[in-house]
Enzyme design. Structure first.
Site, PDB file in Angstrom:
ATOM      1  N   ARG A  45      -0.999 -10.941 -10.751  1.00 56.37           N
ATOM      2  CA  ARG A  45      -0.133 -10.896  -9.520  1.00 56.37           C
ATOM      3  C   ARG A  45       0.298 -12.227  -9.058  1.00 56.37           C
ATOM      4  NH1 ARG A  45      -3.141  -6.087  -5.714  1.00 56.37           N
ATOM      5  NH2 ARG A  45      -2.673  -4.501  -7.169  1.00 56.37           N
ATOM      6  N   ASP A 156       1.907  -2.828   8.679  1.00 59.96           N
ATOM      7  CA  ASP A 156       1.515  -3.216   7.344  1.00 59.96           C
ATOM      8  C   ASP A 156       1.380  -4.946   7.455  1.00 59.96           C
ATOM      9  OD1 ASP A 156       0.528  -2.017   4.613  1.00 59.96           O
ATOM     10  OD2 ASP A 156       0.970  -3.904   4.248  1.00 59.96           O
TER      11      ASP A 156
END
Ligand SMILES: C[S@@+](CC[C@H](N)C(=O)[O-])C[C@H]1O[C@@H](n2cnc3c(N)ncnc32)[C@H](O)[C@@H]1O
Length: 283
Positions: A45, A156
């Site tokens: 990532r 979020d």
């Protein structure tokens, strides 16, 4: 040699020390626990970020993260796992439709505000599912319900997923998770995508929010969905978070959590279990 001690192979070198610094950062800023088993995931990532910045290896990148709050935030967003889908754990929505919706609709008809929260909503499939279930299968009736004082707050940590949620556009194949009766009413095919109906958008408010930080909301919530995010947190963080949720749910309100999560800490005595990972706030 343990996974933690194994040198990271790949385009860039990721030392044990740099991995530990990244793991400490993710825990401090987002509550996310990155054990030794997550090393490959962290590498894949963040390697993109190292490459994009033209850096030689992770040591340069970690040095940047120590000094640059924006780069640090971006790294943490990249480390979040955003997997979700429409009607995920659909027994929650069956329960909601049968046991919660009728009362919420009756109350909203009398003019009482109805507030729901999808906490850690990722790219929006969860709040859209909740909105479809709440508005029902009939477009005209659902449209009238959407005019009432009903709001689903959807939050979020990661801005890139909030942007997708706000846009309300998804690859067409994701519609397969939506039961026909809802898909026909609320989802419009647009080329190789699907678009969520404006009535759904009308009842959902998307906001960026880190669950570990302070919450600006003043009112309480009839229903909170917080699913599949606590799995990334340690036990004290989970217990604190659940207690904060409990403080925002009035007696008789509901809390839905993910399939592998459970109520712990003080919150465990504040709710009755009324279904699999479904809880009702005690009076
Ligand atoms: C696996 S998704 C769950 C999505 C949805 N609730 C579901 O069950 O399908 C987890 C989400 O939690 C978010 N997240 C992780 N840490 C967070 C935090 N500290 N505050 C708010 N959201 C967080 C991630 O960005 C990610 O989108």
């Amino acid at each position: 040699m343990s996974a933690a001690a194994a040198p990271m192979q790949g385009e860039f070198h990721l030392s044990d020390g740099d991995y530990e610094t990244i793991a400490r950062m993710a825990h401090a800023h987002a509550g996310i626990m990155l054990g030794t088993g997550k090393r490959q995931l962290v590498y894949s990532r963040l390697a993109k970020q190292v490459r994009r910045r033209g850096m030689a290896d992770f040591a340069d990148y970690v040095a940047l993260l120590r000094n640059d709050a924006d780069a640090r935030r971006e790294a943490i967003f990249a480390l979040t796992t955003n997997h979700t889908k429409f009607f995920r754990e659909d027994h929650h929505f069956t329960h909601f439709a049968e046991h919660v919706r009728p009362d919420l609709l009756a109350r909203s008809e009398r003019g009482t505000p109805v507030r729901l929260w999808s906490a850690a909503c990722s790219s929006g499939e969860e709040p859209y599912t909740l909105a479809m279930t709440l508005l029902g299968e009939d477009r005209a009736g659902g449209g009238r319900i959407a005019q009432r004082d009903i709001a689903i707050l959807a939050t979020d940590l990661a801005p890139h997923v909030i942007a997708t949620a706000k846009a309300g556009r998804y690859p067409a194949d994701m519609a397969r998770d939506i039961p026909d009766r809802f898909r026909r009413t609320w989802v419009k095919p647009v080329g190789d995508e699907i678009a969520m109906a404006p009535e759904l958008q009308r009842v959902i408010a998307y906001k960026h929010l880190n669950l570990l930080e302070s919450w600006p909301m003043r009112g309480r919530f009839d229903v909170i969905f917080c699913r599949n995010v606590m799995i990334y947190f340690d036990e004290p963080t989970k217990a604190r978070l659940l207690e904060r949720f409990a403080g925002l749910i009035p007696a008789g309100g509901y809390m839905y959590i993910g399939h592998s999560e459970r109520l712990i800490g003080p919150a465990a005595t504040m709710f009755d279990s009324v279904g699999h990972t479904i809880y009702r706030r005690r009076g």
